[in-house]
Design an enzyme around this catalytic site. Structure first.
Site, PDB file in Angstrom:
ATOM      1  N   SER A 141      40.494  -9.470 -10.282  1.00 10.73           N
ATOM      2  CA  SER A 141      41.491  -9.338  -9.222  1.00 10.73           C
ATOM      3  C   SER A 141      41.806  -7.865  -9.014  1.00 10.73           C
ATOM      4  CB  SER A 141      42.776 -10.083  -9.611  1.00 10.73           C
ATOM      5  OG  SER A 141      43.854  -9.732  -8.760  1.00 10.73           O
ATOM      6  N   TYR A 164      49.449 -12.577 -15.022  1.00 13.17           N
ATOM      7  CA  TYR A 164      48.176 -12.650 -14.288  1.00 13.17           C
ATOM      8  C   TYR A 164      47.483 -11.290 -14.220  1.00 13.17           C
ATOM      9  CZ  TYR A 164      44.835 -13.771 -10.593  1.00 13.17           C
ATOM     10  OH  TYR A 164      43.682 -13.949  -9.866  1.00 13.17           O
TER      11      TYR A 164
END
Length: 239
Positions: A141, A164
């Site tokens: 990401s 995350y």
């Protein structure tokens, strides 16, 4: 462009019964890959695989026995796409930031996003090492980039979550260290972009077709492609 692998290439994609994983599977089947469509739910995986001409395989990346059984059921493997991911800090009320972060949220996130890819890599290494041109793609990401997250004005700078981004930063380090350990492999991390999927409550501004572009591209590189890098559709990203 890198030389594309299309002939008799066997590819496993985890978390592929929907979203980016499914679109990646669809595109790679169309490109000539023999795709193993990985899914935690056997029936959902079967239905998804049937739609695109892939082969379903049940694999829960958080479960040792499931991963070992999947590895035992696969004869050959050339490409591994570690796509399965989780974002436990996203709730109906928004993203849980640092004030609400608990060790359980962090542990659950890392179980899927970090330990999962390591578990799968470890189980499938013997098969990948037999391939003439082994490739591993770790779906990361842009939030993994310490450079981006610490740059005021960058979209990643405003993201309040901890678990995350931390898990994807850890996955990037896993990518780099595995690439160094296995120089005969092509092992890279990719950033699909903010894509509309269940992972983010379908809030992303990109389609899965757009998001899957870099995954498909890096899953299709040959032995002359890059390794140990972090890429999006436009090129190399900063760590």
């Amino acid at each position: 462009m890198y030389r594309m692998l299309v002939d008799m290439t066997t590819t496993l994609i985890t978390g592929a019964n929907k979203g980016l994983g499914f679109e990646t599977a669809r595109r790679l089947v169309a490109a000539g890959h023999s795709v193993l469509l990985g899914s935690r739910d056997a029936e959902r995986g079967r239905r998804a695989a049937e739609r695109i001409g892939a082969r379903p395989i049940r694999i829960d990346v958080t479960d040792d026995a499931s991963v070992q059984a999947a590895a035992a059921a696969v004869g050959d493997l050339d490409v591994l796409v570690n796509n399965a991911g989780a974002q436990w800090e996203m709730t109906e009320d928004g993203i849980i930031g640092a004030p609400g972060l608990t060790a359980d949220i962090m542990r659950d996130t890392f179980e899927t996003n970090v330990f999962g890819p390591v578990r799968v890599l470890h189980a499938f290494l013997p098969l990948l090492r037999r391939s003439a041109a082994p490739v591993v793609v770790n779906v990361s990401s842009g939030l993994a980039s310490l450079t981006s997250v610490t740059t005021p004005g960058h979209p990643a700078h405003a993201y309040p979550g901890v678990a995350y981004p931390a898990s994807k930063t850890a996955l990037n380090m896993v990518t780099v260290q595995y690439a160094k350990a296995f120089p005969e492999f092509r092992i890279n991390a990719v950033e699909p972009g903010y894509t509309s999927t269940d992972l983010n409550g379908n809030q992303g501004h990109q389609s899965v077709e757009e998001g899957a572009e870099i995954i498909v591209r890096m899953a299709s590189i040959g032995r002359d492609g890059p390794t140990g890098g972090f890429f999006d559709a436009n090129g190399t990203l900063p760590w």
